[in-house]
Scaffold this active site. Structure first.
Site, PDB file in Angstrom:
ATOM      1  CD  GLU A 108      -1.091  -0.714   3.659  1.00 52.59           C
ATOM      2  OE1 GLU A 108      -2.009  -1.517   3.446  1.00 52.59           O
ATOM      3  OE2 GLU A 108      -0.869  -0.210   4.754  1.00 52.59           O
ATOM      4  CB  CYS A 121       3.394   7.353   3.179  1.00 54.24           C
ATOM      5  SG  CYS A 121       3.896   6.102   4.348  1.00 54.24           S
ATOM      6  CB  CYS A 128       8.146  -5.396   7.961  1.00 59.82           C
ATOM      7  SG  CYS A 128       9.589  -4.568   8.676  1.00 59.82           S
ATOM      8  CB  CYS A 132       8.042  -3.242  15.603  1.00 59.41           C
ATOM      9  SG  CYS A 132       9.698  -2.869  14.987  1.00 59.41           S
ATOM     10  CB  CYS A 135       4.440  -2.241  13.391  1.00 63.01           C
ATOM     11  SG  CYS A 135       4.401  -2.032  11.603  1.00 63.01           S
ATOM     12  CD  GLU A 184      14.485  -0.788   8.314  1.00 62.48           C
ATOM     13  OE1 GLU A 184      13.652  -0.295   9.093  1.00 62.48           O
ATOM     14  OE2 GLU A 184      15.437  -0.134   7.850  1.00 62.48           O
ATOM     15  CB  SER A 217      11.167   5.954   8.297  1.00 62.19           C
ATOM     16  OG  SER A 217      10.878   5.622   9.636  1.00 62.19           O
ATOM     17  CG  LEU A 241      15.170   5.857  20.042  1.00 59.42           C
ATOM     18  CD1 LEU A 241      16.428   5.219  19.451  1.00 59.42           C
ATOM     19  CD2 LEU A 241      15.544   7.147  20.757  1.00 59.42           C
ATOM     20  CG  HIS A 242       9.169   3.301  18.435  1.00 60.65           C
ATOM     21  ND1 HIS A 242       8.355   4.316  18.004  1.00 60.65           N
ATOM     22  CD2 HIS A 242       9.434   2.545  17.331  1.00 60.65           C
ATOM     23  CE1 HIS A 242       8.109   4.178  16.699  1.00 60.65           C
ATOM     24  NE2 HIS A 242       8.762   3.121  16.260  1.00 60.65           N
ATOM     25  CB  CYS A 359       2.748   1.057   8.877  1.00 57.42           C
ATOM     26  SG  CYS A 359       3.883  -0.203   8.884  1.00 57.42           S
TER      27      CYS A 359
HETATM   28  N1  SAH Z   1      10.605   0.107   9.008  1.00 53.72           N
HETATM   29  C1  SAH Z   1      10.641   1.544   8.993  1.00 53.72           C
HETATM   30  C2  SAH Z   1       9.421   2.177   8.336  1.00 53.72           C
HETATM   31  C3  SAH Z   1       8.169   1.734   9.000  1.00 53.72           C
HETATM   32  S1  SAH Z   1       6.743   2.647   9.251  1.00 53.72           S
HETATM   33  C4  SAH Z   1      10.762   2.052  10.403  1.00 53.72           C
HETATM   34  O1  SAH Z   1      10.527   1.284  11.340  1.00 53.72           O
HETATM   35  O2  SAH Z   1      11.111   3.210  10.589  1.00 53.72           O
HETATM   36  C5  SAH Z   1       7.052   4.246   9.774  1.00 53.72           C
HETATM   37  C6  SAH Z   1       6.805   4.549  11.237  1.00 53.72           C
HETATM   38  O3  SAH Z   1       5.499   4.165  11.704  1.00 53.72           O
HETATM   39  C7  SAH Z   1       7.798   3.843  12.123  1.00 53.72           C
HETATM   40  O4  SAH Z   1       8.332   4.765  13.018  1.00 53.72           O
HETATM   41  C8  SAH Z   1       6.942   2.832  12.825  1.00 53.72           C
HETATM   42  O5  SAH Z   1       7.505   2.442  14.035  1.00 53.72           O
HETATM   43  C9  SAH Z   1       5.630   3.571  12.980  1.00 53.72           C
HETATM   44  N2  SAH Z   1       4.492   2.715  13.295  1.00 53.72           N
HETATM   45  C10 SAH Z   1       4.282   1.439  12.928  1.00 53.72           C
HETATM   46  N3  SAH Z   1       3.116   0.981  13.425  1.00 53.72           N
HETATM   47  C11 SAH Z   1       2.563   1.993  14.118  1.00 53.72           C
HETATM   48  C12 SAH Z   1       1.360   2.143  14.879  1.00 53.72           C
HETATM   49  N4  SAH Z   1       0.510   1.131  14.990  1.00 53.72           N
HETATM   50  N5  SAH Z   1       1.117   3.330  15.450  1.00 53.72           N
HETATM   51  C13 SAH Z   1       1.988   4.362  15.323  1.00 53.72           C
HETATM   52  N6  SAH Z   1       3.132   4.285  14.639  1.00 53.72           N
HETATM   53  C14 SAH Z   1       3.433   3.117  14.042  1.00 53.72           C
END
Ligand code: SAH
Length: 371
Positions: A108, A121, A128, A132, A135, A184, A217, A241-242, A359
């Site tokens: 998508e 985007c 992936c 995580c 996600c 990723e 990202s 980072l989170h 995502c």
């Molecule tokens: N793999 C890359 C790109 C992924 S998506 C990365 O991790 O950076 C882009 C962003 O959306 C990332 O920061 C990811 O952690 C975040 N993301 C994924 N699922 C999410 C959710 N359910 N709520 C908020 N942010 C989310």
């Protein structure tokens, strides 16, 4: 540990995507056309139609003899993504497209028009491997890498949508690209690097979009950041980072067991020094998991002398998840603490929420329907 190892294995390419002009460096496109039996200069003409005119109908390629237009299009710019479904919200200013690839795999992309810019985007992988837990894409694992052509096609499709005036407000120019869809990007390095050139190379070799309008990202694959630094591309880097502490990050972003917070930030600092580009820290705020004031304090200390800005993302809960977005007062406090350290902080707007904007959610819904 076995799971982490799997993350680095090349995904099985069940059937390679058809080769496309966008898979190749400009210098190799001519040789490829010749190999296919066309005059070499046709590659440049087709690239002009593809990247400069965004013209995918070969009938409009009037500088090419009518009897070879279709054959050239089939050979050099085969259609790699087929639109399955479009959903819109924000009065049409946000539009999410679900694409089917040649082997039935779904990905998508999301197009968002703002007053001053239009951003797409895009997805760099189907699924992936980073796993995580918050996600949607991470839940299903990695299906396969996308080819440079498949990634570029999402961008060219978005550019066409803008140019054709399909978004409310009339024709516009696609201005920004973020690699924040499925996948990723740095785990599919070569295809992503080729795509970055397709975006930034001047017409007709590429779309001629400024590198500063492109954001890659990543979960923080240090080797990938180092490689990207060597490309001299100067795109913006965003680090997911989170949380500032390794203990929690080991579970929120499992690749942290390989690349620790400090190493990731050191790589981002090197990138910033080399490119002069301030980087972003992505931080999904998850209620009672990573949104405590003490974590904001730790993050503030970690970032106060760095050229980084924090992008807080209210968690978009995935179906079946026990986690949810932070309370408003906790979000405000988190911002306040970061700002007390002088760390520039923004809370991301939640565009596209109603259309499963997080995502992977649209593709997951489509798969569930098919089951
Ligand atoms: N793999 C890359 C790109 C992924 S998506 C990365 O991790 O950076 C882009 C962003 O959306 C990332 O920061 C990811 O952690 C975040 N993301 C994924 N699922 C999410 C959710 N359910 N709520 C908020 N942010 C989310």
């Amino acid at each position: 540990m076995t799971e982490i190892k799997l993350v680095f294995d090349e995904p099985v390419q069940r059937k390679k995507a058809p080769k496309h002009l966008a898979d190749l460096a400009p210098a190799d496109r001519k040789a490829w056309a010749t190999e296919l039996g066309f005059p070499g200069y046709r590659a440049n003409q087709v690239a002009t139609h593809y990247f400069s005119h965004l013209a995918h109908d070969p009938n409009t390629w009037t500088d090419i003899p009518a009897d070879s237009r279709q054959a050239l299009a089939d050979a050099l710019t085969p259609s790699l993504i087929k639109l399955v479904r479009t959903v819109t919200c924000d009065n049409g200013m946000t539009r999410k497209d679900l694409w089917k690839l040649h082997d039935g795999v779904l990905v998508e992309s999301v197009l968002m028009r703002y007053t001053d810019r239009t951003t797409v985007c895009i997805s760099s992988q189907a699924g992936c491997g980073m796993n995580c837990p918050f996600c949607a894409t991470g839940q299903a694992g990695l299906t396969r890498n996308l080819s440079a052509g498949e990634i570029t096609e999402q961008i060219v499709a978005a550019a066409r949508t803008c140019a054709n005036g399909e978004l409310p407000g009339g024709p516009t120019r696609l201005s920004n690209i973020v690699f924040m869809g499925m996948g990723e990007p740095l785990a599919n390095y070569n295809a992503v690097a080729r795509t970055l050139r397709n975006i930034t190379d001047e017409n007709p070799n590429g779309l001629g979009i400024s590198a500063r309008s492109v954001t890659v990202s990543t979960v923080g694959l240090v080797n990938g950041i180092e490689k990207l630094m060597a490309e001299d591309l100067n795109v913006t880097l965003a680090i997911s980072l989170h949380t500032p502490d390794d203990e929690l990050r080991d579970s929120l972003v499992p690749i942290n067991s390989r690349y620790k917070v400090r190493e990731v930030l050191a790589a981002a600092d090197d990138y910033e020094k080399k490119t002069g580009r301030r980087y972003s820290i992505e931080y999904a705020l998850i209620r009672d998991i990573n949104d405590q004031a003490w974590r904001a304090d730790l993050l503030g200390r970690l970032l106060k002398n760095r050229n980084a800005h924090v992008n807080l993302i209210p968690l978009n809960p995935t179906p079946g998840s026990k986690w949810t977005a932070s309370r408003h007062e906790d979000e405000l406090e988190f911002v306040r603490v970061l700002e007390s350290y002088g760390v520039p902080t923004t809370v991301r707007d939640t565009r596209g929420r109603e259309i499963d904007g997080a995502c992977g959610q649209l593709a997951a819904a489509e798969l569930a329907k098919a089951d």
